[in-house]
Design an enzyme around this catalytic site. Structure first.
Site, PDB file in Angstrom:
ATOM      1  N   VAL A  16       1.992  -4.387  21.912  1.00  0.00           N
ATOM      2  CA  VAL A  16       0.643  -4.274  22.468  1.00  0.00           C
ATOM      3  C   VAL A  16       0.664  -4.341  23.993  1.00  0.00           C
ATOM      4  O   VAL A  16       0.088  -3.490  24.671  1.00  0.00           O
ATOM      5  CB  VAL A  16      -0.262  -5.384  21.871  1.00  0.00           C
ATOM      6  CG1 VAL A  16      -1.615  -5.410  22.563  1.00  0.00           C
ATOM      7  CG2 VAL A  16      -0.427  -5.180  20.374  1.00  0.00           C
ATOM      8  N   SER A 108      -6.652 -10.304  15.415  1.00  0.00           N
ATOM      9  CA  SER A 108      -6.131  -9.500  14.312  1.00  0.00           C
ATOM     10  C   SER A 108      -7.172  -9.446  13.198  1.00  0.00           C
ATOM     11  O   SER A 108      -7.980 -10.372  13.042  1.00  0.00           O
ATOM     12  CB  SER A 108      -4.869 -10.170  13.792  1.00  0.00           C
ATOM     13  OG  SER A 108      -4.585  -9.715  12.493  1.00  0.00           O
ATOM     14  N   SER A 109      -7.116  -8.370  12.417  1.00  0.00           N
ATOM     15  CA  SER A 109      -8.092  -8.237  11.329  1.00  0.00           C
ATOM     16  C   SER A 109      -7.877  -9.271  10.219  1.00  0.00           C
ATOM     17  O   SER A 109      -8.733  -9.414   9.343  1.00  0.00           O
ATOM     18  CB  SER A 109      -8.043  -6.823  10.750  1.00  0.00           C
ATOM     19  OG  SER A 109      -6.755  -6.555  10.237  1.00  0.00           O
ATOM     20  N   CYS A 110      -6.756 -10.008  10.266  1.00  0.00           N
ATOM     21  CA  CYS A 110      -6.528 -11.017   9.218  1.00  0.00           C
ATOM     22  C   CYS A 110      -7.392 -12.265   9.421  1.00  0.00           C
ATOM     23  O   CYS A 110      -7.329 -13.195   8.622  1.00  0.00           O
ATOM     24  CB  CYS A 110      -5.056 -11.386   9.109  1.00  0.00           C
ATOM     25  SG  CYS A 110      -4.442 -12.266  10.544  1.00  0.00           S
ATOM     26  N   TYR A 137      -1.590 -18.143  11.000  1.00  0.00           N
ATOM     27  CA  TYR A 137      -1.790 -17.212  12.125  1.00  0.00           C
ATOM     28  C   TYR A 137      -3.289 -16.924  12.310  1.00  0.00           C
ATOM     29  O   TYR A 137      -3.809 -16.942  13.435  1.00  0.00           O
ATOM     30  CB  TYR A 137      -1.031 -15.921  11.822  1.00  0.00           C
ATOM     31  CG  TYR A 137      -1.175 -14.833  12.850  1.00  0.00           C
ATOM     32  CD1 TYR A 137      -0.505 -14.902  14.067  1.00  0.00           C
ATOM     33  CD2 TYR A 137      -1.970 -13.710  12.599  1.00  0.00           C
ATOM     34  CE1 TYR A 137      -0.626 -13.879  15.009  1.00  0.00           C
ATOM     35  CE2 TYR A 137      -2.100 -12.691  13.540  1.00  0.00           C
ATOM     36  CZ  TYR A 137      -1.418 -12.787  14.740  1.00  0.00           C
ATOM     37  OH  TYR A 137      -1.547 -11.775  15.664  1.00  0.00           O
ATOM     38  N   LYS A 141      -5.802 -17.593  15.519  1.00  0.00           N
ATOM     39  CA  LYS A 141      -6.562 -16.519  16.166  1.00  0.00           C
ATOM     40  C   LYS A 141      -8.065 -16.824  16.144  1.00  0.00           C
ATOM     41  O   LYS A 141      -8.782 -16.525  17.106  1.00  0.00           O
ATOM     42  CB  LYS A 141      -6.272 -15.174  15.488  1.00  0.00           C
ATOM     43  CG  LYS A 141      -4.879 -14.650  15.802  1.00  0.00           C
ATOM     44  CD  LYS A 141      -4.755 -14.308  17.282  1.00  0.00           C
ATOM     45  CE  LYS A 141      -3.379 -13.855  17.681  1.00  0.00           C
ATOM     46  NZ  LYS A 141      -3.247 -13.644  19.131  1.00  0.00           N
ATOM     47  N   PRO A 164      -7.988  -6.035  16.584  1.00  0.00           N
ATOM     48  CA  PRO A 164      -7.432  -4.766  16.110  1.00  0.00           C
ATOM     49  C   PRO A 164      -7.014  -4.837  14.649  1.00  0.00           C
ATOM     50  O   PRO A 164      -6.650  -5.902  14.142  1.00  0.00           O
ATOM     51  CB  PRO A 164      -6.211  -4.556  17.003  1.00  0.00           C
ATOM     52  CG  PRO A 164      -5.878  -5.880  17.579  1.00  0.00           C
ATOM     53  CD  PRO A 164      -7.076  -6.784  17.447  1.00  0.00           C
ATOM     54  N   HIS A 180       6.336  -5.588  10.786  1.00  0.00           N
ATOM     55  CA  HIS A 180       5.219  -5.108   9.982  1.00  0.00           C
ATOM     56  C   HIS A 180       5.676  -3.910   9.136  1.00  0.00           C
ATOM     57  O   HIS A 180       6.790  -3.413   9.294  1.00  0.00           O
ATOM     58  CB  HIS A 180       4.059  -4.712  10.888  1.00  0.00           C
ATOM     59  CG  HIS A 180       3.372  -5.887  11.510  1.00  0.00           C
ATOM     60  ND1 HIS A 180       3.662  -6.324  12.772  1.00  0.00           N
ATOM     61  CD2 HIS A 180       2.431  -6.739  11.030  1.00  0.00           C
ATOM     62  CE1 HIS A 180       2.922  -7.381  13.054  1.00  0.00           C
ATOM     63  NE2 HIS A 180       2.166  -7.664  12.006  1.00  0.00           N
TER      64      HIS A 180
HETATM   65  O1  GFB Z   1       2.386  -5.055   7.762  1.00  0.00           O
HETATM   66  P1  GFB Z   1       2.588  -6.164   6.807  1.00  0.00           P
HETATM   67  O2  GFB Z   1       3.857  -6.904   6.911  1.00  0.00           O
HETATM   68  O3  GFB Z   1       1.449  -7.217   6.951  1.00  0.00           O
HETATM   69  O4  GFB Z   1       2.518  -5.626   5.295  1.00  0.00           O
HETATM   70  P2  GFB Z   1      -0.042  -7.433   6.398  1.00  0.00           P
HETATM   71  C1  GFB Z   1       1.542  -4.786   4.780  1.00  0.00           C
HETATM   72  C2  GFB Z   1       1.814  -4.436   3.343  1.00  0.00           C
HETATM   73  O5  GFB Z   1       3.012  -3.649   3.287  1.00  0.00           O
HETATM   74  C3  GFB Z   1       2.018  -5.578   2.337  1.00  0.00           C
HETATM   75  C4  GFB Z   1       3.814  -4.044   2.195  1.00  0.00           C
HETATM   76  O6  GFB Z   1       1.325  -5.270   1.160  1.00  0.00           O
HETATM   77  C5  GFB Z   1       3.524  -5.543   2.090  1.00  0.00           C
HETATM   78  O7  GFB Z   1       3.895  -6.024   0.820  1.00  0.00           O
HETATM   79  N1  GFB Z   1       5.215  -3.697   2.467  1.00  0.00           N
HETATM   80  C6  GFB Z   1       5.972  -2.832   1.720  1.00  0.00           C
HETATM   81  C7  GFB Z   1       6.007  -4.169   3.457  1.00  0.00           C
HETATM   82  N2  GFB Z   1       7.220  -2.778   2.168  1.00  0.00           N
HETATM   83  C8  GFB Z   1       7.282  -3.587   3.252  1.00  0.00           C
HETATM   84  C9  GFB Z   1       8.336  -3.916   4.140  1.00  0.00           C
HETATM   85  O8  GFB Z   1       9.483  -3.476   4.032  1.00  0.00           O
HETATM   86  N3  GFB Z   1       8.017  -4.784   5.157  1.00  0.00           N
HETATM   87  C10 GFB Z   1       6.754  -5.281   5.331  1.00  0.00           C
HETATM   88  N4  GFB Z   1       6.508  -6.107   6.370  1.00  0.00           N
HETATM   89  N5  GFB Z   1       5.748  -5.010   4.465  1.00  0.00           N
HETATM   90  C11 GFB Z   1      -0.083  -8.874   8.526  1.00  0.00           C
HETATM   91  C12 GFB Z   1      -0.306 -10.333   8.787  1.00  0.00           C
HETATM   92  O9  GFB Z   1      -0.426  -8.710   7.217  1.00  0.00           O
HETATM   93  O10 GFB Z   1      -0.923  -8.049   9.271  1.00  0.00           O
HETATM   94  C13 GFB Z   1      -0.415 -10.650  10.211  1.00  0.00           C
HETATM   95  O11 GFB Z   1       0.708 -11.067   8.143  1.00  0.00           O
HETATM   96  C14 GFB Z   1      -1.211  -9.635  10.997  1.00  0.00           C
HETATM   97  O12 GFB Z   1      -1.025 -11.887  10.300  1.00  0.00           O
HETATM   98  C15 GFB Z   1      -0.895  -8.209  10.628  1.00  0.00           C
HETATM   99  O13 GFB Z   1      -2.586  -9.863  10.795  1.00  0.00           O
HETATM  100  C16 GFB Z   1      -1.804  -7.209  11.273  1.00  0.00           C
HETATM  101  O14 GFB Z   1      -0.931  -6.301   6.746  1.00  0.00           O
HETATM  102  O15 GFB Z   1      -0.046  -7.825   4.961  1.00  0.00           O
END
Ligand code: GFB
Length: 311
Positions: A16, A108-110, A137, A141, A164, A180
């Site tokens: 960011v 964050s949207s969370c 987290y 926030k 965001p 992510h």
């Molecule tokens: O982006 P992400 O890690 O975070 O995961 P969140 C989003 C979705 O992708 C979940 C799936 O449903 C994961 O199970 N996913 C599939 C994966 N394969 C993968 C992989 O290889 N790696 C990851 N990381 N995910 C975050 C929050 O939530 O969003 C933070 O934990 C923050 O606090 C951020 O708000 C924007 O969208 O679930």
């Protein structure tokens, strides 16, 4: 705002912060100040106060945070709440004490409830329980938002908080444990292609829905809101473009050029089922996202191929 105003960008090396620096420079703001983590530890209150007293910035953009994907949030729960609370309280309070005119705080949207009505509006904050994988987290926030609101009310500051949706773009973290979903899957699909593998593993069921915003669009929103005097306390910043994780994985296979199978790993958490932002408020003010998901994924893969390839 004048183009020679001094702007402190906290977190200028991250996904960011680096996009914000690019946007500021493009728009003619050249009097920027930033420090690496080694030069200034934002969890050290004394050091932060000294930095503000020395530098006296006119504006502050707070993009520094301990961030990560679903696994990092769930695993390093103590670090995520402590480090984010410390960074926010030190920077926001030091900005107020130093008489900083404008500050933009990024959340964050969370922060919205796990089972929030969709699309999620700013008024939905604190109306229900949070998603457990990122509760520490999100609590940090939310505290940052409330700190800005309280300082605005008590001290007449103009501190804006932008929320965001899920972000992606160049300079992201491509570490498979802490990243992510977009950088993680981009790397996994790329490595599967290079290895000639038959399948790529995607965490969870593939059913959760996510809204993705290119970080350059967010950076424009930050510069757009910085320096505005009207009351803009909490603003959602999203693209409105939502896909399932399965659809995202398919899109990434096309971008990377991988024709193998997608295999889901249900032992890994899905997280929030859906988090689509209602970004009507900021759109009414004149900002809107410009970069579509397909175009953004191609651009990010070009950056990844040039700078982040490990195999
Ligand atoms: O982006 P992400 O890690 O975070 O995961 P969140 C989003 C979705 O992708 C979940 C799936 O449903 C994961 O199970 N996913 C599939 C994966 N394969 C993968 C992989 O290889 N790696 C990851 N990381 N995910 C975050 C929050 O939530 O969003 C933070 O934990 C923050 O606090 C951020 O708000 C924007 O969208 O679930």
């Amino acid at each position: 705002m004048n183009s020679d105003d001094k702007i402190y960008v906290a977190g200028h090396r991250g996904l960011v912060g680096s996009a914000i620096v690019r946007a500021l420079l493009t728009q003619g703001f050249t009097h920027l100040v930033y420090r690496t983590h080694a030069e200034l530890d934002l969890t050290n209150q004394q050091a932060v106060r000294q930095f503000f007293a020395d530098q006296k910035p006119d504006h502050v953009i707070l993009a520094a945070a301990r961030v990560g994907g679903i696994h990092a949030n769930n695993h390093y729960r103590g670090d995520f709440i402590y480090q984010n609370l410390a960074i926010e309280t030190h920077v926001i309070d030091a900005a107020y004490r130093q008489g900083v005119k404008h500050l933009v705080f990024l959340g964050s949207s969370c922060i919205y409830p796990r089972d929030c009505p969709q699309p999620m509006r700013e008024e939905h904050l604190l109306t229900g329980p949070l998603e457990s994988t990122n509760e520490p987290y999100a609590i940090a926030k939310i505290a940052g938002i409330k700190l800005c609101e309280a300082y605005n009310a008590q001290h007449g500051t103009h501190f804006v908080t932008l929320m965001p949706t899920n972000l992606y773009g160049s300079h992201d973290n491509f570490d498979l444990e802490t990243s992510h979903v977009i950088p993680a899957l981009m790397r996994k699909v790329h490595e599967a292609k290079i290895a000639g593998a038959g399948e790529v593993v995607v965490w969870g069921s593939g059913a959760p829905r996510r809204e993705f915003l290119h970080v350059d669009d967010l950076a424009e929103a930050v510069v757009f809101t910085l320096g505005k005097e009207e009351s803009l306390e909490l603003l959602n910043v999203g693209s409105g473009q939502e896909v399932t994780i399965a659809e995202l994985a398919e899109a990434l296979c096309r971008v990377v050029g991988f024709s193998g199978r997608i295999k889901f790993d249900p032992s890994k958490p899905d997280g929030t089922p859906r988090k689509l932002l209602d970004s009507g408020r900021i759109r009414k003010l004149g900002w809107h996202a410009k970069i579509g998901l397909k175009e953004g994924l191609h651009e990010t893969y070009r950056w990844f191929s040039k700078y982040a390839i490990t195999t």
